[in-house]
Design a protein around this motif. Sequence first.
Motif, PDB file in Angstrom:
ATOM      1  N   ALA A 284       2.088   1.884  -3.354  1.00 20.87           N
ATOM      2  CA  ALA A 284       1.409   2.297  -4.176  1.00 20.87           C
ATOM      3  C   ALA A 284       1.005   3.817  -3.936  1.00 20.87           C
ATOM      4  CB  ALA A 284       0.032   1.523  -3.888  1.00 20.87           C
TER       5      ALA A 284
ATOM      6  N   PRO B 175      -4.600   4.064  -1.730  1.00 27.13           N
ATOM      7  CA  PRO B 175      -5.008   3.183  -2.922  1.00 27.13           C
ATOM      8  C   PRO B 175      -5.624   1.939  -2.358  1.00 27.13           C
ATOM      9  CG  PRO B 175      -2.803   3.498  -3.163  1.00 27.13           C
ATOM     10  CD  PRO B 175      -3.306   4.285  -2.001  1.00 27.13           C
ATOM     11  N   GLU B 176      -6.503   1.404  -2.823  1.00 27.06           N
ATOM     12  CA  GLU B 176      -7.213   0.136  -2.519  1.00 27.06           C
ATOM     13  C   GLU B 176      -6.974  -0.733  -3.829  1.00 27.06           C
ATOM     14  OE1 GLU B 176     -10.998   1.191  -1.095  1.00 27.06           O
ATOM     15  OE2 GLU B 176     -10.665  -0.464   0.485  1.00 27.06           O
ATOM     16  N   THR B 177      -7.028  -2.141  -3.559  1.00 27.99           N
ATOM     17  CA  THR B 177      -6.991  -3.092  -5.007  1.00 27.99           C
ATOM     18  C   THR B 177      -8.089  -2.827  -5.407  1.00 27.99           C
ATOM     19  OG1 THR B 177      -7.633  -4.694  -3.477  1.00 27.99           O
ATOM     20  CG2 THR B 177      -5.253  -4.545  -3.959  1.00 27.99           C
ATOM     21  N   ASP B 178      -8.101  -3.006  -6.835  1.00 33.67           N
ATOM     22  CA  ASP B 178      -9.287  -2.965  -7.674  1.00 33.67           C
ATOM     23  C   ASP B 178     -10.289  -4.103  -7.045  1.00 33.67           C
ATOM     24  OD1 ASP B 178      -8.165  -1.373  -9.278  1.00 33.67           O
ATOM     25  OD2 ASP B 178      -8.183  -2.364 -10.958  1.00 33.67           O
TER      26      ASP B 178
ATOM     27  N   VAL C  34     -12.541  -2.575  -4.101  1.00 38.81           N
ATOM     28  CA  VAL C  34     -13.391  -1.616  -4.586  1.00 38.81           C
ATOM     29  C   VAL C  34     -14.708  -2.285  -5.284  1.00 38.81           C
ATOM     30  CG1 VAL C  34     -13.610   0.455  -5.853  1.00 38.81           C
ATOM     31  CG2 VAL C  34     -11.610   0.086  -4.718  1.00 38.81           C
TER      32      VAL C  34
ATOM     33  N   MET D  55       0.981  -1.311  -0.035  1.00 37.78           N
ATOM     34  CA  MET D  55      -0.067  -0.030   0.038  1.00 37.78           C
ATOM     35  C   MET D  55       0.990   1.306  -0.030  1.00 37.78           C
ATOM     36  SD  MET D  55      -2.926  -0.760   2.727  1.00 37.78           S
ATOM     37  CE  MET D  55      -4.611  -1.186   2.192  1.00 37.78           C
TER      38      MET D  55
END
Lengths: 684, 356
Positions: free
Chosen positions: B232, B247-250, B253, B229
């Motif tokens: 990222a 940012p979160e992983t796709d 989300v 993280m």
Amino acid sequence: MSKLSLRGTASSGKLNSWVEPSFGGLTESSGLSDFSQKKGQRSGEGKGKGQLFGSDTSSKRPKKRRADSGASDFRSLCIEVSPDDQDEPWVDKHRPCSQAELAVHKKKIEEVENWIRTHLDSKTIHKGGTILLLTGPSGCGKTATVRVLAKELDYQIQEWTNPSIVSEFRTDDSSFKDTFDPNSRFNSFQGTSQTGAFQEFLLRANKYNCLQMSGDSLATDRKIILVEDFPNQFYRKPTCLHDILRRFVRTGRCPLVFIVSDSLSGDRGSRLLFPKEVQEELKISNVSFNPIAPTSTMKVLSRIVAIEAGKSGGTISAPDKAALELLCSGSSGDIRSAINSLQFSSLTDHSLEKSLWAAKKGKSTAASRKAGPKPKAKSRSSRSVDTLEGSQAIGGKDASLFLFRALGKILYCKRESFEASEVPRLPGHLSEHQRDKLLVDPEVVVERSHMSGEFFTLYLQQNYVDFFSDVDDVARASDYLSDADCLTAEWSSRSTMLGYGSSVATRGLIHANSARAKADCQSSVGFKPLHKPHWLLVNKKYRENCQAAQSLFVSFCLTPVGLQTELVPYLAKLNNPMRNPAQIAFLQDVGHLPLRKFPGRLKLEALGDKDGVLLHEDSEGEDPASEALHPKETTDPDSGTGAEPTPSCSQEAGAELPMSQPQPTTTEALLEEEDLLIEEYDSD
Amino acid sequence: MSLWVDKYRPTSLAKLDYHKEQANKLKNLVQCGDFPHLLVYGPSGAGKKTRIMCLLRELYGAGVEKLRIEHQSITAPSKKKIEINTVASNYHLEVNPSDAGNSDRVVIQELIKTMAQSQQIQSSTQREFKVVLLTEVDRLTKDAQHALRRTMEKYMSTCRLILCCNSMSKVISPIRSRCLAVRVPLPSVEEVCSVLTGICKKEGLLLPAELARQIAERSGRNLRKALLMCEACRVQQYPFSADQEIPETDWEVYLRETANAIVSQQSPQRLLEVRARLYELLTHCIPPEVIMRGLVTELLGNCDGHLKGEVVQMAAHYEHRLQMGSKAIYHLEAFVAKFMAIYKKFMEDGLDNLMF
């Protein structure tokens, strides 16, 4: 002697023409010698099917035959044999003579008629050969339609019959010797010669008109070529046929009609002989017939009964309506076998029939399982019921269902309202489970779908939601599906539990749909398209991707879960330049998900009306052989998967890649290279 | 340039950032020259593998870091070929036997046998045993675990096993009793923060304490995830700001959106859309168990306290079936449908209460 031959006929429904003399002989109680003699003559016919219509009493037929092939010798023989009406099978006697009499659906007749009309027109004739392909289960009136139309549209039919003796088609004697030459392999010799003969037949039929016989008043030069029998070689090497057809399309002058009977269990002749590509290439029009509706069968049967009863006052016992209905349901849309069994069941001599019956009782039980509206309450010993069941078993076919229909039967779950007195109502607190009587038997439907229960359940799972309107019902239904999957989970008991699993799934789905619980409120759903199950494809992709991930990122030494849920998604966000192209391609494809886009329904492959089982179940999923079984999917994985997002996403992302990184290429090509590159665990 | 996770991985027991007392104990364990079979367990991202590699280095020196990836194929008695990847040095062999699926028993037996049968040449300078590191032991079949028990005893003289897993509950008790169990707990938030700050300093970056804390919390104290993280974040924006979006992983989300879709409408049509989304997740390599857990977490956040108990119970029920059954979608879908039904009923009841 008679018994033996009869047993043979009953077991194979096709050789109908043999049925006739034996029964006819029995009714007349003529001597056995007479009967056997007739049979001897008849046995020359060999091929039952084409012959049924072949023993036409009209004056035109034999001449045409003689004109076209050498096989006509049998023809004349067989026509001489049927001297009086009594002997003729009813199938032939009551052949339809006009469109009105055809039991085939009006639309289908129209379709065929239109095609023939347009292609018989003299203007289009010289453009080249045109081909029509008629398919459908046996006994649904394909040939009858063509013949009736021939009469009405006034054209002639030139038919190909498989030569049974090769040498007949040889003009010179040397070939005859070849046959007995031990050095020549007989099989191949015959194969080529049949094919050759077929080709020659097409050529001649194409070039020359039929000979005009003196009695033939209406001299039409309009004709079509009809092929029902295919030389065996074509089944082995369909390309052979395709080549011939290509030539025909180029040079042909008159329409060519093929008739192929479907069987439901997958290996369809039409699919083998006329694959889709060839159909498209040669512009073959395809009209596919449905099994004849019970109502039309009923109409035909009652007409025949009326005629026969009037004619033969007394010798024939006219079956009542219930018996006719039973025959209809037993024939499962095969009108030829329906008429044959009608003739059989209307014989008066019951004692004889019964004794015959006892001889082959065990044989055809499967057919009698179909639960018609049979009054079960009657005592079984009553004679009428016995005969009913008898005729059912004799006339009945081992019915099967197209997948499309089978699914429909479960999903639409037709019900019948029952009288309050007949069945006890459920007590008040269970009233929500009250359902009207089902008209389908789920286990039978699954059995007839020619599919494993598990696979059938998969189809159901794909499609059931559309048929529900209430979330509670869906929840219950999905729970049943979950149950069904758990039942078959245990490997050791799996073979036993499969049946139970599909039972739970089908019955659960039917029961859960409370909106369709009553017979009177069922019409609301309307037509819904059915789709092929998505799960197999998804599961396969999941496994492939997981494997790819592990082989590509093996240098990270992570557990699969950590790799798939943490490393890969974050790597996709990091633009780390040390990776090689294969890894980049994979990350673009798998690491990214289409966000902020609500995907609509997946693009699904619709399930066609007549589609058989295209996908096969892959046993435990692990075997790579499953790939071979899904040729359609492996070639274009995009067609079914995540709607449009997956491919489009990868393309967009590919464009966004910084220039420093090599552009992604195909993952597969680089996999070998991959192994060489990763030699070190930690680069630091 | 490798990832921070790999670049700054501690290589000796002394350099470990947290659980120092445990590290010391391990060091003492190794110093006496021999050690029993180990069973290292703990949640993912806690540093089990790091700790094991440090231990091996302590044991054999820098030689263990010379790794080679081997592709082995083993023929099972049933003539079935099993392909498996191993990572090995001169002193140890690492393998994830659950890759082999149902035939993991054969893999374990074969690999340990070949490993144990080859003796070290110079036993005076080296240890007289080699180490086999088995990861994901909790995913082994029962069959393989029983085979392992026997193998452990048989080759005790030449071979030590280090088993690595997330949860001991799926390891059979005979194995548990034959091993020294070492639990590696997750680092605390503060420890994660300090690791993050330390690494950023080495990278020459300035990480605000606020952000470090947020990352630590968002990662669920999973250090690997926290580092990813953080990296990222670095890609997304530098210099860092204290309140920058992490940012979160796709897929996370996507899963949240799916949960929102479930809560916002309950109808068969919506179920179909959800099914499509589940398929999408599956094709992107997200295991069904993870999907289930993620869904439950997201849904719990969205629903009323009265429902929570019921929802969790449902989830447990279907998760169990998911493990038993073969077609995950049935169970995922059943869970979603059931949740929809319950939630809808709850909302309708609530509406009725409001009206009267």
